[in-house]
Scaffold this motif. Structure first.
Motif, PDB file in Angstrom:
ATOM      1  N   SER A 237       0.861  -1.299  -0.043  1.00 18.15           N
ATOM      2  CA  SER A 237      -0.187   0.055   0.062  1.00 18.15           C
ATOM      3  C   SER A 237       0.932   1.237   0.014  1.00 18.15           C
ATOM      4  CB  SER A 237      -0.950   0.016   1.127  1.00 18.15           C
ATOM      5  OG  SER A 237      -1.699  -1.082   1.207  1.00 18.15           O
ATOM      6  N   TYR A 238       2.051   1.114   0.913  1.00 18.04           N
ATOM      7  CA  TYR A 238       2.959   2.352   0.828  1.00 18.04           C
ATOM      8  C   TYR A 238       3.443   2.546  -0.566  1.00 18.04           C
ATOM      9  CZ  TYR A 238       6.593   5.395   2.661  1.00 18.04           C
ATOM     10  OH  TYR A 238       7.548   6.412   2.500  1.00 18.04           O
ATOM     11  N   LEU A 239       3.733   1.557  -1.269  1.00 15.94           N
ATOM     12  CA  LEU A 239       4.586   1.603  -2.576  1.00 15.94           C
ATOM     13  C   LEU A 239       3.483   2.259  -3.438  1.00 15.94           C
ATOM     14  CD1 LEU A 239       7.132  -1.494  -2.399  1.00 15.94           C
ATOM     15  CD2 LEU A 239       7.476   0.811  -2.109  1.00 15.94           C
ATOM     16  N   LEU A 240       2.433   1.764  -3.272  1.00  6.50           N
ATOM     17  CA  LEU A 240       1.305   2.019  -4.353  1.00  6.50           C
ATOM     18  C   LEU A 240       1.025   3.682  -4.213  1.00  6.50           C
ATOM     19  CD1 LEU A 240      -1.212  -0.752  -4.193  1.00  6.50           C
ATOM     20  CD2 LEU A 240       0.429  -0.013  -6.175  1.00  6.50           C
ATOM     21  N   LEU A 241       1.085   4.085  -2.766  1.00  7.74           N
ATOM     22  CA  LEU A 241       0.863   5.535  -2.578  1.00  7.74           C
ATOM     23  C   LEU A 241       2.078   6.352  -3.173  1.00  7.74           C
ATOM     24  CD1 LEU A 241      -0.346   7.920  -0.926  1.00  7.74           C
ATOM     25  CD2 LEU A 241       1.056   7.184   0.985  1.00  7.74           C
ATOM     26  N   PHE A 242       3.364   5.860  -2.966  1.00  4.73           N
ATOM     27  CA  PHE A 242       4.456   6.607  -3.656  1.00  4.73           C
ATOM     28  C   PHE A 242       4.303   6.704  -5.187  1.00  4.73           C
ATOM     29  CE2 PHE A 242       9.341   6.297  -3.774  1.00  4.73           C
ATOM     30  CZ  PHE A 242       9.618   7.863  -4.147  1.00  4.73           C
ATOM     31  N   GLU A 243       3.893   5.612  -5.977  1.00  4.17           N
ATOM     32  CA  GLU A 243       3.734   5.554  -7.186  1.00  4.17           C
ATOM     33  C   GLU A 243       2.679   6.697  -7.444  1.00  4.17           C
ATOM     34  OE1 GLU A 243       3.952   4.884 -11.218  1.00  4.17           O
ATOM     35  OE2 GLU A 243       5.486   4.258  -9.717  1.00  4.17           O
ATOM     36  N   LYS A 244       1.494   6.894  -6.906  1.00 10.58           N
ATOM     37  CA  LYS A 244       0.322   7.538  -6.895  1.00 10.58           C
ATOM     38  C   LYS A 244       1.082   9.216  -7.034  1.00 10.58           C
ATOM     39  CE  LYS A 244      -4.582   8.670  -6.142  1.00 10.58           C
ATOM     40  NZ  LYS A 244      -4.093  10.206  -6.255  1.00 10.58           N
ATOM     41  N   LEU A 245       1.641   9.460  -5.922  1.00  4.91           N
ATOM     42  CA  LEU A 245       2.211  10.607  -5.818  1.00  4.91           C
ATOM     43  C   LEU A 245       3.178  11.003  -6.808  1.00  4.91           C
ATOM     44  CD1 LEU A 245       3.280  10.582  -1.880  1.00  4.91           C
ATOM     45  CD2 LEU A 245       1.100  11.600  -3.007  1.00  4.91           C
ATOM     46  N   SER A 246       3.861  10.096  -7.414  1.00  2.96           N
ATOM     47  CA  SER A 246       4.851  10.591  -8.341  1.00  2.96           C
ATOM     48  C   SER A 246       4.231  10.721  -9.615  1.00  2.96           C
ATOM     49  CB  SER A 246       5.832   9.074  -8.568  1.00  2.96           C
ATOM     50  OG  SER A 246       6.595   8.897  -7.402  1.00  2.96           O
ATOM     51  N   GLN A 247       3.260   9.860  -9.862  1.00  4.03           N
ATOM     52  CA  GLN A 247       2.411  10.080 -11.228  1.00  4.03           C
ATOM     53  C   GLN A 247       1.685  11.313 -11.178  1.00  4.03           C
ATOM     54  OE1 GLN A 247       2.341   8.279 -14.107  1.00  4.03           O
ATOM     55  NE2 GLN A 247       3.636   6.574 -13.248  1.00  4.03           N
ATOM     56  N   ASP A 248       0.999  11.600 -10.029  1.00  3.96           N
ATOM     57  CA  ASP A 248       0.174  12.744 -10.044  1.00  3.96           C
ATOM     58  C   ASP A 248       0.857  13.944 -10.044  1.00  3.96           C
ATOM     59  OD1 ASP A 248      -2.109  11.288  -9.597  1.00  3.96           O
ATOM     60  OD2 ASP A 248      -2.413  11.672  -7.394  1.00  3.96           O
ATOM     61  N   ALA A 249       2.122  14.213  -9.627  1.00  2.00           N
ATOM     62  CA  ALA A 249       3.007  15.297  -9.666  1.00  2.00           C
ATOM     63  C   ALA A 249       3.724  15.357 -10.983  1.00  2.00           C
ATOM     64  CB  ALA A 249       4.192  15.168  -8.597  1.00  2.00           C
ATOM     65  N   PHE A 250       4.363  14.454 -11.553  1.00  4.15           N
ATOM     66  CA  PHE A 250       5.190  14.511 -12.776  1.00  4.15           C
ATOM     67  C   PHE A 250       4.880  13.541 -13.731  1.00  4.15           C
ATOM     68  CE2 PHE A 250       7.956  15.471  -8.971  1.00  4.15           C
ATOM     69  CZ  PHE A 250       7.753  16.938  -9.053  1.00  4.15           C
ATOM     70  N   ARG A 251       3.818  12.573 -13.630  1.00  2.00           N
ATOM     71  CA  ARG A 251       3.605  11.433 -14.570  1.00  2.00           C
ATOM     72  C   ARG A 251       4.666  10.822 -14.865  1.00  2.00           C
ATOM     73  NH1 ARG A 251      -0.307  14.054 -13.394  1.00  2.00           N
ATOM     74  NH2 ARG A 251      -1.938  14.702 -15.027  1.00  2.00           N
ATOM     75  N   LYS A 252       5.514  10.432 -13.851  1.00  2.00           N
ATOM     76  CA  LYS A 252       6.804   9.717 -13.618  1.00  2.00           C
ATOM     77  C   LYS A 252       6.638   8.343 -12.718  1.00  2.00           C
ATOM     78  CE  LYS A 252       9.290  11.906 -16.622  1.00  2.00           C
ATOM     79  NZ  LYS A 252       9.685  11.701 -18.180  1.00  2.00           N
ATOM     80  N   SER A 253       7.326   7.579 -12.998  1.00  2.00           N
ATOM     81  CA  SER A 253       7.287   6.411 -12.047  1.00  2.00           C
ATOM     82  C   SER A 253       8.006   6.726 -10.773  1.00  2.00           C
ATOM     83  CB  SER A 253       7.727   5.094 -12.572  1.00  2.00           C
ATOM     84  OG  SER A 253       9.175   5.260 -12.697  1.00  2.00           O
ATOM     85  N   CYS A 254       7.549   6.191  -9.628  1.00  2.00           N
ATOM     86  CA  CYS A 254       8.360   6.276  -8.092  1.00  2.00           C
ATOM     87  C   CYS A 254       9.778   5.961  -8.484  1.00  2.00           C
ATOM     88  CB  CYS A 254       7.539   5.863  -7.044  1.00  2.00           C
ATOM     89  SG  CYS A 254       7.329   3.955  -7.154  1.00  2.00           S
ATOM     90  N   LEU A 255      10.184   4.890  -9.127  1.00  2.00           N
ATOM     91  CA  LEU A 255      11.348   4.196  -9.222  1.00  2.00           C
ATOM     92  C   LEU A 255      12.669   4.981 -10.017  1.00  2.00           C
ATOM     93  CD1 LEU A 255      13.103   1.848  -8.487  1.00  2.00           C
ATOM     94  CD2 LEU A 255      12.422   0.812 -10.866  1.00  2.00           C
ATOM     95  N   GLU A 256      11.714   5.647 -10.911  1.00  2.00           N
ATOM     96  CA  GLU A 256      12.638   6.883 -12.023  1.00  2.00           C
ATOM     97  C   GLU A 256      12.942   8.139 -10.720  1.00  2.00           C
ATOM     98  OE1 GLU A 256      12.600   9.790 -15.704  1.00  2.00           O
ATOM     99  OE2 GLU A 256      11.006   8.205 -15.323  1.00  2.00           O
ATOM    100  N   ILE A 257      11.987   8.422  -9.899  1.00  2.00           N
ATOM    101  CA  ILE A 257      12.261   9.552  -9.103  1.00  2.00           C
ATOM    102  C   ILE A 257      13.246   9.278  -8.152  1.00  2.00           C
ATOM    103  CG2 ILE A 257      11.091  10.880  -7.369  1.00  2.00           C
ATOM    104  CD1 ILE A 257       8.737  11.169  -9.151  1.00  2.00           C
ATOM    105  N   PHE A 258      13.061   7.935  -7.709  1.00  2.00           N
ATOM    106  CA  PHE A 258      13.901   7.527  -6.426  1.00  2.00           C
ATOM    107  C   PHE A 258      15.410   7.540  -7.100  1.00  2.00           C
ATOM    108  CE2 PHE A 258      16.197   3.873  -4.469  1.00  2.00           C
ATOM    109  CZ  PHE A 258      16.322   4.156  -3.241  1.00  2.00           C
ATOM    110  N   TRP A 259      15.639   6.939  -7.898  1.00  2.00           N
ATOM    111  CA  TRP A 259      16.986   6.685  -8.652  1.00  2.00           C
ATOM    112  C   TRP A 259      17.459   8.123  -9.107  1.00  2.00           C
ATOM    113  CZ3 TRP A 259      19.751   2.693  -7.566  1.00  2.00           C
ATOM    114  CH2 TRP A 259      19.053   1.531  -7.298  1.00  2.00           C
TER     115      TRP A 259
END
Length: 369
Positions: free
Chosen positions: A25-47
């Protein structure tokens, strides 16, 4: 035996699934935040952040720590709610403590009066019972669907409210780390921010989804958890001050009470013996009472001087001889005569013990000095 093993396996599987659900659930939340903010995956933002983010090592450690703490506390919270739903409150008759290990009880609803043992983890044990006054009183335990005991301390409303705030704080710190990653990505990539991120909204949503329901369930169950203390059975008429009863010694241990005086803490030790009274002509149910007395070591005696030291050395030797007799009685199962004092505390009647306490008051006064 196979059914018990299956139940234990299911319990461990359940305990393992809950943290996994929160992690996903937490990882899905991270992914949603990333998509809503930049239309990018959370993995790309993290790296991207991991490559050249400021103080990334310290923030990464803090992020992992707070996230794991939040997952762990939330899993415990859900498990507690589950136990609160399936658990039932049951009243028991208190029969005495087993030193510091737990207490002996029998269910009021058990027509066979089968004696059970509640380990310290499940009981509210503070100090072992040393008097007959507290015996045969009512105590309450929470049991699961299989009749096993549940630690009732987990269901105290105040404890769970505190833990709820701790979980919210951990989630807030964790989301703050994600927010740092998102801001870093926006700065490095000059990315367009499609939706402004406000971690506080997620914290509030988590609070209103998780805790009002959970704490209501816990309150509904714990409000009936009474401390008991009222008598269920009357003590036999043979139990009165001055009475002499036979007891079997079944266990012994050493206990050092806590103290703010570090020097004194290392000096004071008590020898405790567990007395079992089960004469069927007197007791409807067996009872267990602890008797204790001071135990002196060579280090204790070394603080004395002159005549006082000689007296205390004689006291130590006499007590050591008494302990040998009582420990031997555990092996032989010899019944020991005990006289009840004005507080219904049993005092073993061993030859020579009646004069051993003469110097104990002087010893305690010397320790205080």
């Amino acid at each position: 035996m196979k059914n018990i093993e299956n139940e234990e396996r299911k319990k461990y599987m359940l305990n393992g699934i809950i943290p996994f659900v929160f992690l996903i659930s937490y990882l899905l939340l991270f992914e949603k935040l990333s998509q809503d903010a930049f239309r990018k995956s959370c993995l790309e933002i993290f790296w991207t952040w991991l490559g050249d983010g400021n103080m990334w090592g310290l923030i990464l450690f803090f992020w992992v720590l707070t996230t794991l703490c939040w997952i762990g506390f939330c899993s415990m919270h859900v498990h507690t709610i589950y136990l609160a739903i399936v658990g039932k409150i049951q009243s028991y008759i208190f029969l005495g403590d087993k030193l510091s290990e737990g207490e002996f009880i029998v269910s009021e609803n058990d027509s066979t009066f089968t004696v059970q043992f509640a380990p310290r983890y499940y009981s509210k044990l503070k100090d072992p019972n040393i008097s007959f006054n507290k015996l045969y009183t009512r105590s309450y335990f929470l049991i699961n669907s299989k009749g096993g005991l549940i630690n009732s301390e987990n269901f105290r409303l105040g404890n769970n409210i505190v833990m709820s705030f701790v979980q919210i704080i951990m989630l807030g710190f964790s989301l703050a780390c994600i927010n740092e990653m998102l801001e870093h990505f926006a700065h490095v990539k000059s990315a367009t921010l499609h939706t402004k991120i406000d971690p506080l909204l997620f914290i509030l949503a988590h609070f209103f989804l998780m805790y009002p329901i959970g704490l209501t369930v816990l309150w509904a169950n714990s409000r009936n958890m009474k401390h008991g203390g009222e008598p269920v059975l009357l003590l036999p008429p043979e139990v009165h001050p001055g009475a002499t009863l036979k007891a079997k010694i079944i266990a012994t241990d050493l206990e050092s009470p806590p103290t703010n005086n570090k020097k004194l803490s290392s000096k004071i030790t008590y020898k405790r013996f567990l007395l079992e009274f089960r004469d069927p002509d007197i007791f409807k149910l067996p009872v267990y009472v602890t008797w204790y007395t001071r135990r002196y070591s060579d280090n204790n005696i070394s603080v004395y001087r002159g005549t006082k030291k000689q007296k205390m050395l004689a006291l130590k030797n006499s007590l050591d001889a008494l302990f040998v007799k009582l420990e031997e009685a555990i092996k032989t199962e010899e019944l020991i005569s005990c006289t009840l004092d004005v507080d219904l505390c049993p005092i073993p009647q061993i030859s020579g013990y009646d004069v051993l306490h003469l110097y104990e008051k002087d010893a305690e006064e010397n320790d205080d000095d």
